[in-house]
Design an enzyme around this catalytic site. Structure first.
Site, PDB file in Angstrom:
ATOM      1  N   HIS A 194       0.819  -1.215   0.000  1.00  0.00           N
ATOM      2  CA  HIS A 194       0.000   0.000   0.000  1.00  0.00           C
ATOM      3  C   HIS A 194       0.845   1.255   0.000  1.00  0.00           C
ATOM      4  CE1 HIS A 194      -3.105  -2.944   1.026  1.00  0.00           C
ATOM      5  NE2 HIS A 194      -3.820  -2.159   0.266  1.00  0.00           N
ATOM      6  N   ARG A 301     -10.580   3.990  -1.150  1.00  0.00           N
ATOM      7  CA  ARG A 301     -10.042   3.223  -0.013  1.00  0.00           C
ATOM      8  C   ARG A 301     -10.307   3.995   1.275  1.00  0.00           C
ATOM      9  NH1 ARG A 301      -5.599   2.051  -3.963  1.00  0.00           N
ATOM     10  NH2 ARG A 301      -5.321  -0.194  -4.034  1.00  0.00           N
ATOM     11  N   ARG A 336     -15.409   1.699  -0.892  1.00  0.00           N
ATOM     12  CA  ARG A 336     -15.092   0.386  -0.336  1.00  0.00           C
ATOM     13  C   ARG A 336     -15.165   0.470   1.178  1.00  0.00           C
ATOM     14  NH1 ARG A 336      -9.446  -2.509  -1.330  1.00  0.00           N
ATOM     15  NH2 ARG A 336      -8.695  -0.902   0.084  1.00  0.00           N
ATOM     16  N   GLU A 435     -10.627 -10.829  -4.566  1.00  0.00           N
ATOM     17  CA  GLU A 435      -9.195 -10.680  -4.322  1.00  0.00           C
ATOM     18  C   GLU A 435      -8.625 -11.845  -3.507  1.00  0.00           C
ATOM     19  OE1 GLU A 435      -8.468  -6.994  -2.262  1.00  0.00           O
ATOM     20  OE2 GLU A 435     -10.198  -7.236  -0.953  1.00  0.00           O
ATOM     21  N   ASN A 458      -4.051  -6.960  -6.634  1.00  0.00           N
ATOM     22  CA  ASN A 458      -2.930  -6.866  -5.693  1.00  0.00           C
ATOM     23  C   ASN A 458      -2.979  -8.007  -4.682  1.00  0.00           C
ATOM     24  OD1 ASN A 458      -2.666  -4.489  -7.045  1.00  0.00           O
ATOM     25  ND2 ASN A 458      -3.523  -3.229  -5.435  1.00  0.00           N
ATOM     26  N   ASP A 459      -4.160  -8.149  -4.074  1.00  0.00           N
ATOM     27  CA  ASP A 459      -4.289  -9.238  -3.102  1.00  0.00           C
ATOM     28  C   ASP A 459      -4.441 -10.583  -3.788  1.00  0.00           C
ATOM     29  OD1 ASP A 459      -3.997  -8.199  -0.476  1.00  0.00           O
ATOM     30  OD2 ASP A 459      -5.804  -7.028  -0.825  1.00  0.00           O
ATOM     31  N   ARG A 469       2.838  -9.136  -0.043  1.00  0.00           N
ATOM     32  CA  ARG A 469       3.024  -7.956  -0.899  1.00  0.00           C
ATOM     33  C   ARG A 469       3.932  -6.896  -0.286  1.00  0.00           C
ATOM     34  NH1 ARG A 469      -3.168  -5.628  -1.282  1.00  0.00           N
ATOM     35  NH2 ARG A 469      -2.219  -3.719  -2.017  1.00  0.00           N
ATOM     36  N   CYS A 506      -9.719  -3.205 -10.178  1.00  0.00           N
ATOM     37  CA  CYS A 506      -9.220  -2.002  -9.494  1.00  0.00           C
ATOM     38  C   CYS A 506      -7.836  -2.226  -8.878  1.00  0.00           C
ATOM     39  CB  CYS A 506     -10.212  -1.520  -8.438  1.00  0.00           C
ATOM     40  SG  CYS A 506     -10.475  -2.688  -7.115  1.00  0.00           S
TER      41      CYS A 506
HETATM   42  C1  PEP Z   1      -6.326  -5.079  -4.455  1.00  0.00           C
HETATM   43  O1  PEP Z   1      -6.090  -5.887  -3.554  1.00  0.00           O
HETATM   44  O2  PEP Z   1      -6.041  -5.286  -5.653  1.00  0.00           O
HETATM   45  C2  PEP Z   1      -6.943  -3.781  -4.143  1.00  0.00           C
HETATM   46  C3  PEP Z   1      -7.316  -2.968  -5.097  1.00  0.00           C
HETATM   47  O3  PEP Z   1      -7.083  -3.434  -2.847  1.00  0.00           O
HETATM   48  P1  PEP Z   1      -5.868  -2.974  -1.909  1.00  0.00           P
HETATM   49  O4  PEP Z   1      -4.678  -2.698  -2.806  1.00  0.00           O
HETATM   50  O5  PEP Z   1      -6.311  -1.754  -1.188  1.00  0.00           O
HETATM   51  O6  PEP Z   1      -5.668  -4.126  -1.012  1.00  0.00           O
HETATM   52 MG    MG Z   2      -6.994  -5.676  -1.644  1.00  0.00          MG
END
Ligand code: PEP
Ligand code: MG
Length: 575
Positions: A194, A301, A336, A435, A458-459, A469, A506
Site C-alpha cells: 500500500h 479506499r 469500499r 481478491e 494486488n491481493d 506484498r 481495481c
Molecule cells: C487489491 O487488492 O487489488 C486492491 C485494489 O485493494 P488494496 O490494494 O487496497 O488491497
Molecule cells: Mg486488496
C-alpha cells in the site's frame, strides 16, 4: 558512483537532495548507577521527557493543513501518555530502587505496558500498543541523543527533496500527499504494497525494496531516482547528471503529450467503449483525479480516513467525507468499506509475532468482528447515497456466509435509517472485491448475490502466488502474467458476464498499460486505477483492436511457459 537497485513503483526521473529519514528501533543499554549518580540520572530522564514534550508540541504546531482532521488529537494523546505515571514516574522509582540507568528503567516499565496492551481483547485498543512504543522510542532516542524524526512534523521540510526511508507505513505515506516531494526511495516494501500504491498516486518517481538506501545515502547528498528502472544513484559525475536531466525533460514532455487525451472517449479502434475510473484514498484526491476526467471512482479506499488519529471517525465525519466525493462526481463513486488490518494499521504500526496478518483479521473479517467499527460506516455510506451516485464494495470476501452476514447487517442499518426518517438509496448497488483466490474460483456464486464484482489483483496475486506484498525478498515472484492469475481473472470476468453484472478491475494490474490489450481481450470493460496511470492506459485503448486482442487472449490462456506468455503479451502490445 553508487547504484542501488529495487522495484520501480512511480515512473519518471528525479534529481535532488536526499532527505534521509532515520528510523527503526533503538538498542537500549543496561548499566548500574551508583547512589551518588542517581540524582543526575533522574534529572537526565526528566530532561528527556521534557524534550519529547517539546518535540510533540512542535509536531502539533506544524501539522499539514490537509492532514486528516484529527491528526492533532493523535498528538494530544501522545502528550497525555507522557504524563502517565507508568511512563513519567515509575521509571524514576526504578532508577532509585534498582540502581539502573534511565534507559533500562524505562524499558522495564514500557515492556510491562506493551504486554498489557497486547493482551487486550479489543482489536482497536490492542492496536494502541504501537502508540506506547512510539512514545517510549522517542524518550529513549532523546536519552541516547539519537535524532528522531517522524513524518508528521517534517513534511514541510521535504518539499522538492528525495525522501529516503527505511520503511514507510501507509499511514506515514498518506501524510505526504499533496506535499511536493520530488521522489521516494525506500529500503523495504514490494511494488504492490500500500505504501508503493500511495507513492505511485503521488505521481512522482519512486523505488521500493532498495535495502541499503538509508545506510549508504547521506542526508542532503544529491541523488538520482529512476522510477521506471527502479534505480537510486549517488555520487554521480557532472556528465551523468546532465544525461539524466535530459531524460527527465524528455519524460516530462511525453507526459504533457498525454494531456491531449483528457477529453477523448476511451473507445477502441473497432468501436468498443471502455470505462476508465479512478482509485482514490482521501476525499481531497478527487480534485487531482478530476484532471484526467475519470468516469467515476472505482475504488475509494476509506481506511485512510481511520489512520493517524486516536479514535475512529464518527458516522457524521464519514458521512461528510463520502458526500464530498459523491457530490463532485456525476458518475458512480464506489466506496469500499473498511480494509484495515495487515499492513494498514490505524497508527502505521507493524505487528510482531508468529501470526501472518495478511491472512488474519483484515477487511470484512475485522468489520464483522467489530460491528461498532463497521455499522457507523455502513450508515454513513447509505446516507451519502442520497447525495450522489454511490456504490458500496466489500473487500476480501472469501465465502458466502460472510457475505450473508454483511447483507444482514446492511438490512438492519437500512431499517434503522428508515425508522429515523433518514434518506438513502434503497437500491444502492452492493459489490464485492474478488481478491481472495477462493472467491475468484467461485466467482459465479458471488456474482449471483452481488450487483457487481471488482477484481483486486494486488491481493489476488499475493494470495494466489503466496507472496507477501510488503516483503521485498519475494518481489521477484510478483507476476500478474502467471497462468493462475490469468485464469482467475478470466473466470471472474466470465462469471460477471454470465450473471449480467459489471466486472471492474481495481488492482494495480488495471493501471499497467502493458496489460491493457490483454485485459480487453479477456473481456474487461471497466478499469479503475491510480489517476496518474489513466491517460497512458487510455492511449493503449485507443490503439487496440478488440477482435485481435481476443485472439491473443485465447492463446494466452493456453501458454505453458512464462516466457512464451510474456512474448505473446509483448507481441499483442505491439499490434
Ligand atoms: C487489491 O487488492 O487489488 C486492491 C485494489 O485493494 P488494496 O490494494 O487496497 O488491497
Ligand atoms: Mg486488496
Amino acid at each position: 558512483m553508487l547504484v542501488l537497485h529495487g522495484a520501480g513503483v512511480g515512473k519518471g526521473i528525479a534529481i535532488g537532495k536526499a532527505f534521509v529519514l532515520s528510523g527503526g528501533t533503538v538498542t537500549v543499554p543496561e548499566y548500574s548507577i551508583p547512589e551518588s549518580g542517581q540524582k543526575q540520572e533522574v534529572e537526565r530522564f526528566r530532561n528527556a521527557l521534557d524534550e519529547a514534550r517539546g518535540q510533540l508540541e512542535d509536531i502539533a504546531a506544524n501539522i499539514p493543513k490537509d492532514a486528516p482532521t484529527e491528526s492533532a488529537s493523535f498528538i494530544e494523546a501522545y502528550l497525555l501518555m507522557l504524563k502517565d505515571p507508568l511512563i513519567a514516574d515509575q521509571p524514576i522509582d526504578t532508577i532509585r530502587t534498582r540502581k539502573v540507568n534511565a534507559e533500562w528503567a524505562l524499558q522495564i516499565h514500557s515492556a510491562g505496558l506493551i504486554k498489557a496492551f497486547d493482551a487486550m481483547e479489543d482489536e482497536y485498543l490492542r492496536s494502541k500498543r504501537t502508540d506506547v512504543e512510539h512514545i517510549v522510542n522517542r524518550i529513549q532516542s532523546n536519552l541516547l541523543n539519537i535524532r528522531h524524526e517522524t513524518l508528521g512534523h517534517i513534511t514541510s521540510h521535504m518539499e522538492g527533496k528525495v525522501v529516503i526511508a527505511h520503511d514507510l507505513s501507509p499511514a506515514d505515506a498518506v501524510l505526504l500527499k499533496n506535499h511536493s516531494v520530488a521522489a521516494f526511495a525506500i529500503d523495504l516494501g514490494g511494488p504492490i504494497s500500500h505504501t508503493a500504491i500511495l507513492a505511485r498516486s503521488l505521481n512522482i518517481p519512486a523505488v521500493v525494496g532498495l535495502h541499503g538506501a538509508t545506510r549508504y545515502i547521506a542526508h542532503k547528498e544529491t541523488v538520482v531516482v529512476d522510477g521506471k528502472r527502479g534505480v537510486l544513484m549517488a555520487g554521480t559525475d557532472k556528465l551523468t547528471l546532465e544525461a539524466f536531466e535530459e531524460r527527465r525533460r524528455y519524460v516530462e514532455a511525453k507526459q504533457l503529450e498525454l494531456q491531449a487525451l483528457v477529453h477523448k472517449p476511451a473507445v477502441t479502434k473497432d468501436g468498443v467503449a471502455v470505462t476508465l475510473q479512478a482509485n482514490i484514498e482521501l476525499p481531497e484526491d478527487i480534485g487531482s483525479a478530476a484532471k484526467v476526467n475519470p468516469q467515476g471512482v472505482g475504488l475509494y479506499r476509506t481506511e485512510y480516513l481511520f489512520m493517524n488519529r486516536p479514535q475512529p471517525p464518527r458516522e457524521t465525519e464519514q458521512y461528510t467525507a463520502y458526500c464530498r466525493v459523491a457530490k463532485r462526481m456525476k458518475n458512480p463513486v464506489t466506496i469500499r468499506t473498511l480494509d484495515l488490518g495487515a499492513d494498514k494499521q490505524v497508527d502505521g504500526g507493524r505487528r510482531e509475532g508468529p501470526t501472518n496478518p495478511a491472512l488474519g483479521l483484515r477487511a470484512v473479517r475485522l468489520c464483522l468482528k467489530e460491528p461498532a467499527l463497521f455499522t457507523p460506516q455502513l450508515r454513513a455510506i447509505f446516507r451519502a447515497s442520497a447525495q450522489g451516485p454511490v456504490k458500496m464494495m466489500i473487500p476480501m470476501v472469501s465465502n458466502l456466509d460472510e457475505l450473508s452476514q454483511v447483507m444482514d447487517l446492511i438490512e438492519e442499518v437500512k431499517s434503522e435509517l428508515r425508522r429515523e426518517g433518514k434518506q438513502f438509496n434503497e437500491n444502492l448497488p452492493i459489490g464485492g472485491m474478488i481478491e481472495v483466490p477462493a472467491a475468484a474460483v467461485c466467482a459465479d456464486l458471488f456474482a449471483s448475490r452481488l450487483d457487481f464484482l471488482s477484481i483486486g489483483t494486488n491481493d489476488l496475486i499475493q494470495y494466489t502466488l503466496a507472496i507477501d506484498r510488503v516483503d521485498d525478498e519475494v518481489n521477484y515472484l510478483y507476476d500478474p502474467l502467471h497462468p493462475s492469475i490469468l485464469r482467475l481473472v478470466k473466470t471472474t470476468i466470465d462469471a460477471g458476464k454470465h450473471a449480467k453484472i459489471p466486472v471492474t478491475m481495481c488492482g494495480e494490474m488495471a493501471g499497467d498499460p502493458r496489460f491493457t490489450k490483454l485485459l480487453l481481450g479477456f473481456g474487461l470493460r471497466i478499469f479503475s486505477m491510480d489517476p496518474a496511470a489513466l491517460l497512458e492506459v487510455k492511449k493503449k485503448i485507443l490503439d487496440t483492436n478488440v477482435g485481435i486482442a481476443e485472439k491473443f487472449a485465447a492463446k494466452a490462456l493456453d501458454c505453458k511457459g512464462s516466457q512464451e506468455l510474456r512474448d505473446l503479451v509483448t507481441a499483442l502490445d505491439q499490434t
